[in-house]
Scaffold this active site. Structure first.
Site, PDB file in Angstrom:
ATOM      1  N   SER A 108       0.840  -1.357   0.043  1.00  0.00           N
ATOM      2  CA  SER A 108      -0.047  -0.120   0.047  1.00  0.00           C
ATOM      3  C   SER A 108       0.834   1.225  -0.120  1.00  0.00           C
ATOM      4  O   SER A 108       0.348   2.326  -0.367  1.00  0.00           O
ATOM      5  CB  SER A 108      -1.025   0.025   1.157  1.00  0.00           C
ATOM      6  N   HIS A 164      -5.687  -4.356  -1.883  1.00  0.00           N
ATOM      7  CA  HIS A 164      -5.741  -3.327  -2.571  1.00  0.00           C
ATOM      8  C   HIS A 164      -5.537  -3.709  -4.101  1.00  0.00           C
ATOM      9  O   HIS A 164      -5.149  -3.064  -4.768  1.00  0.00           O
ATOM     10  CB  HIS A 164      -4.343  -2.588  -2.233  1.00  0.00           C
ATOM     11  N   LYS A 198     -12.618  -1.714   1.090  1.00  0.00           N
ATOM     12  CA  LYS A 198     -11.663  -0.743   0.105  1.00  0.00           C
ATOM     13  C   LYS A 198     -12.620  -0.552  -1.107  1.00  0.00           C
ATOM     14  O   LYS A 198     -13.597   0.127  -1.127  1.00  0.00           O
ATOM     15  CB  LYS A 198     -10.471  -1.145  -0.043  1.00  0.00           C
TER      16      LYS A 198
HETATM   17  C1  LIG Z   1      -6.746  -2.599   4.772  1.00  0.00           C
HETATM   18  C2  LIG Z   1      -5.765  -3.761   4.657  1.00  0.00           C
HETATM   19  C3  LIG Z   1      -6.230  -4.548   5.701  1.00  0.00           C
HETATM   20  C4  LIG Z   1      -7.257  -4.592   6.591  1.00  0.00           C
HETATM   21  O1  LIG Z   1      -8.475  -4.586   5.997  1.00  0.00           O
HETATM   22  P1  LIG Z   1      -9.916  -4.216   6.739  1.00  0.00           P
HETATM   23  O2  LIG Z   1     -10.885  -5.145   6.385  1.00  0.00           O
HETATM   24  O3  LIG Z   1     -10.020  -2.994   6.900  1.00  0.00           O
HETATM   25  O4  LIG Z   1      -9.445  -4.860   8.273  1.00  0.00           O
HETATM   26  C5  LIG Z   1      -5.778  -5.884   5.627  1.00  0.00           C
HETATM   27  N1  LIG Z   1      -4.632  -6.259   4.561  1.00  0.00           N
HETATM   28  C6  LIG Z   1      -4.102  -5.277   3.686  1.00  0.00           C
HETATM   29  C7  LIG Z   1      -2.902  -5.243   2.768  1.00  0.00           C
HETATM   30  C8  LIG Z   1      -4.798  -3.803   3.849  1.00  0.00           C
HETATM   31  O5  LIG Z   1      -4.371  -2.862   2.907  1.00  0.00           O
END
Ligand SMILES: *Cc1c(COP(=O)(O)O)cnc(C)c1O
Length: 405
Positions: free
Chosen positions: A192, A220, A251
């Site tokens: 990210s 992502h 997301k």
């Molecule tokens: C955002 C993210 C998470 C966490 O996701 P949530 O559903 O908000 O708990 C886990 N792994 C990665 C790579 C992320 O970018």
């Protein structure tokens, strides 16, 4: 007389002061509108201001999409607000089973299990599946939830240098030499901070060569990476060849909350029996599940949103480079605009906000020393004129701060 506070609370005050002094204190900007390309924020004086949002994970613009909102309303009416139960007692509705099947089909796997968050999916993944005779090999830049999940598991741990395939192979050899029964390689599909896309084709080949399993966190990627938005495996030409996929509903897929693990039937079945965040935490709300089904309908009926996101990404990457900024190369909608210096990154971000553009700076320890940056995240909801405005604001602020000529 008042009781004096417990020394513990003075200890916490000192800890907080230390965080502030180190320049690591995080504040939260308050938004008063739904998430979108444009949001209204409150400034320090509490007065509202409209800004162009370049820092949401709202890749497909679905966070407030009319079809998604309508599906959420419909699910609220048909299935109620909450389940007040974990899945295995009385928390499984027809909608939950439908979403699990639909996600499996979308991702090219056999079955899927929902969690309250991807953090929980990763937190509850490793311990039920692997034991002390086994090995987990992890990229050094993997997400915090993967690191925590691996910590909860008794398997032997190996870490390879970020995105370094030779070092991954060294770990595979070491795990074999150490007599591992089963070896699982686990990586973020997309990292990210840089938008780096994992070399899943190479990793798959190495895993096959050494008899290892492969797991990928697609938070992502799901919904927009690859020709039909299935994710990193589609992008790298290994769709249907990943053993375990974890991901989020929080997301690109509408951005509410919820996560999942997807894979072979036996993996999912065992997780339903033993994964602690699944067994001991409440069901995903029906509103989210119903809306997520509508999101999958949208994505399976047309690639319009992921195509628009790809166009926006190309346009912005070219234009910001033409404006003189240095970016991390790639083709992910995460665009790191390198400033290097932490103070400059914060000043650039503050000036951009004055110019109506909301983009946050990242600096040590979130990224390595000397690699401070503004991270821009593009969305299918951005219009061409939004992006032109963004580039113009970057150019003006960049000139004022001496970052570009
Ligand atoms: C955002 C993210 C998470 C966490 O996701 P949530 O559903 O908000 O708990 C886990 N792994 C990665 C790579 C992320 O970018």
């Amino acid at each position: 007389m008042d009781k004096p506070p417990h020394p513990f609370y003075r200890h916490l005050d000192r800890e907080l002061a230390a965080v502030r002094e180190a320049g690591l204190y995080k504040t939260e900007r308050v938004i008063t509108t739904p998430q979108g390309a444009h949001v209204q924020t409150l400034n320090a004086e509490g007065s509202p201001r409209d800004v162009l949002n370049l820092c949401a994970n709202n890749y497909l613009g679905l966070s407030a999409h009319p079809a998604v909102l309508e599906a959420a309303h419909a699910a609220l009416r048909s299935h109620g607000y909450g389940l007040s139960s974990v899945r295995f007692i009385c928390g499984t509705q027809d909608l939950h089973k439908q979403l699990e099947a639909r996600l499996a089909r979308f991702l090219g796997t056999e079955d899927t299990i929902l969690y309250a968050a991807a953090f929980d999916a990763n937190g509850g993944l490793f311990e039920p599946l692997l034991g002390e005779q086994d090995a987990i090999i992890s990229d050094t830049l993997n997400h915090a939830s993967i690191i925590d999940g691996i910590r909860l598991c008794k398997a032997r741990r190996y870490r390879y240098q970020h995105n370094d395939m030779a070092d991954l192979e060294r770990c595979l050899q070491q795990a074999a030499a150490d007599g591992a029964r089963f070896t699982l390689v686990f990586t973020d599909g997309v990292f990210s901070m840089d938008g780096t896309i994992a070399q899943l084709d190479v990793i798959r080949r190495l895993c096959d060569q050494y008899g290892a399993l492969l797991g990928v966190d697609e938070c992502h990627a799901t919904g927009f990476l690859g020709a039909t938005g299935r994710g990193t495996h589609e992008h790298r030409g290994v769709f249907g060849q990943i053993d375990i996929i974890t991901g989020t509903l929080g997301k690109a897929l509408g951005g509410a909350s919820g996560g999942f693990t997807s894979g072979r039937r036996a993996v999912i079945e065992l997780l339903r029996q033993r994964s602690r965040p699944y067994l001991f935490s409440n069901t995903v709300a029906p509103v989210i599940v119903g809306a997520s089904l509508a999101v999958l309908d949208l994505l399976e009926s047309s690639t319009e949103l992921r195509d628009r996101l790809a166009d926006n990404t190309r346009f912005f990457r070219d234009a910001i480079r033409a404006a003189g900024f240095q970016i991390r190369p790639g083709d992910h909608p995460i665009v790191p605009i390198m400033v290097h210096d932490a103070v400059l990154a914060q000043r650039l971000s503050a000036r951009l906000l004055e110019l109506g553009v909301y983009a946050v700076g990242f600096f040590y320890p979130v990224v390595p020393q000397g690699q401070a940056r503004i991270r821009v995240q593009l969305s299918a909801a951005h219009t061409r004129s939004d992006l032109e405005h963004a580039v113009a604001a970057f150019a003006q602020a960049g000139r004022e701060l001496g970052l570009v000529a």
